[in-house]
Design an enzyme around this catalytic site. Sequence first.
Site, PDB file in Angstrom:
ATOM      1  N   CYS A 169      49.810  51.333   7.859  1.00 47.90           N
ATOM      2  CA  CYS A 169      48.752  50.506   8.076  1.00 47.90           C
ATOM      3  C   CYS A 169      49.410  49.422   8.975  1.00 47.90           C
ATOM      4  O   CYS A 169      48.667  48.328   9.533  1.00 47.90           O
ATOM      5  CB  CYS A 169      48.305  49.782   7.078  1.00 47.90           C
ATOM      6  N   HIS A 309      46.443  40.056   7.175  1.00 46.08           N
ATOM      7  CA  HIS A 309      46.182  41.501   6.840  1.00 46.08           C
ATOM      8  C   HIS A 309      44.896  41.615   6.086  1.00 46.08           C
ATOM      9  O   HIS A 309      44.129  42.351   6.242  1.00 46.08           O
ATOM     10  CB  HIS A 309      47.328  42.007   6.086  1.00 46.08           C
ATOM     11  N   GLU A 320      50.353  38.313   0.806  1.00 47.15           N
ATOM     12  CA  GLU A 320      50.570  37.497   2.140  1.00 47.15           C
ATOM     13  C   GLU A 320      50.299  35.849   2.073  1.00 47.15           C
ATOM     14  O   GLU A 320      50.761  35.308   3.050  1.00 47.15           O
ATOM     15  CB  GLU A 320      49.690  38.170   3.153  1.00 47.15           C
ATOM     16  N   LYS A 341      38.856  42.438   8.084  1.00 47.65           N
ATOM     17  CA  LYS A 341      38.530  43.795   7.580  1.00 47.65           C
ATOM     18  C   LYS A 341      37.488  43.976   6.763  1.00 47.65           C
ATOM     19  O   LYS A 341      36.747  44.945   6.474  1.00 47.65           O
ATOM     20  CB  LYS A 341      40.058  44.262   6.647  1.00 47.65           C
ATOM     21  N   HIS A 346      39.100  48.701   7.105  1.00 45.40           N
ATOM     22  CA  HIS A 346      40.281  48.966   7.055  1.00 45.40           C
ATOM     23  C   HIS A 346      40.730  50.339   7.918  1.00 45.40           C
ATOM     24  O   HIS A 346      40.437  51.313   7.156  1.00 45.40           O
ATOM     25  CB  HIS A 346      41.129  48.831   5.831  1.00 45.40           C
ATOM     26  N   PHE A 405      51.631  50.648   3.490  1.00 49.03           N
ATOM     27  CA  PHE A 405      52.166  51.552   2.183  1.00 49.03           C
ATOM     28  C   PHE A 405      53.400  52.009   2.613  1.00 49.03           C
ATOM     29  O   PHE A 405      53.591  52.392   3.594  1.00 49.03           O
ATOM     30  CB  PHE A 405      51.051  52.656   1.891  1.00 49.03           C
TER      31      PHE A 405
END
Length: 421
Positions: A169, A309, A320, A341, A346, A405
């Site tokens: 990502c 994010h 974050e 998002k 996403h 990830f």
Amino acid sequence: MARRAVITGIGVTAPGGIGTQPFWDLLVSGRTATRRITAFDPAAHRCQVAAEIDFDPLLHGLTRQEVRRTDRATQLALVSATEAVLDSGLVIDGELAERTGVALGSAVGGTTTLEREYAVLSNGGKDWVLDPAYAVPHLYEGFLPSSIAAEVAIRTGALGPASVISTGCTSGIDSVGYAAELVRDGAADVMITGATDAPISPITLTCFDSIKATSARNDDPATACRPFDRNRTGLILGEGSAVLVLEEYEHARRRGATIYAEVAGYAARCNAFHMTGLKADGREMAEAINLAMAEAGLNAEDIDYVNAHGSGTKQNDRHETAAVKRSLGEHAYRTPMSGIKAIVGHSLGAIGSIEIAACALSIKHGVVVPTANLTEADPECDLDYVPNTARERRLDAVLTVGSGFGGFQSALALTSGGRAA
């Protein structure tokens, strides 16, 4: 004189509309493009919602041959790249073609093609031995993610270095960061860069269902993703592409190009911890932020906005938030921070570049886009997340961050055209 990398063209293919202007209009409105999945019957899945694009490649300039040989992710990239080059005003031929490269990101490459063709070759999964006689002639393009860069190079005429970066990502941030490095190092004068992914497929949804990362709020698709909200239940998949024309500053200045922003700093780290888990203290993301700011020559107080994010999972939102506090200190509480998002989903490897495009447009228009669906803040997320309504604000220095990830953490700093000039 040190070489610098600036954005002179933007192309976006995203949920809610094809093209950069519809994308920007959707972001500013705070409306969401999430809906019940229509690409296949999602009834068997835990999550049945995604942010899809209403996309006909033939209507958006692709040839029938391109459509036949390419995966949906590649098609999205081709449309975005065409818009970005047109927006830049560049004619890529002659010596410039030799000095123009391609760097694209993708997390899952040709997943849609591979899953569709596996179903055909295996007779719907009934046959263990696959029959290649039923394979489409360009099946290998779905198997090789590098084909995305090759197809974009063919369409644009770029003869320089070409590559695909796949870091989950964070691919969309890492590809632009890498492209900026090639421009600054003198390996290219122009880079066609960005990312693309079309992951909305049964296999991808199953993968996310298995770890319960996606929201199961199927009864209300428009509000299924709720970043930083106390009542969030997970992320929502999306699809899309954003392609940027990244150009050496003096090259752009000599031809009178419009400069959206400068890619002034970039850094990446890995937490070496867990494939899907995040440490609560956000240390690795904070290190990436600090290094990106240092490369850009920025202090914490210089940052006007942070593009989050903002996936809508509890561990990411808290991680974050901690990272931004760790890097910006008390200035974090005075800095608007929002994520897109909930609006466009996403799109895995593509989202980082889509967010960079959003940041460049925010700088141009002097607008901070909102975090949609944020109605009741998580007490552990106590920064200014710009809930639901866009906000006018002069933006000279912006950070965008990504978490992937595998423990990947990336940060990129953009500065305004005023700084670039």
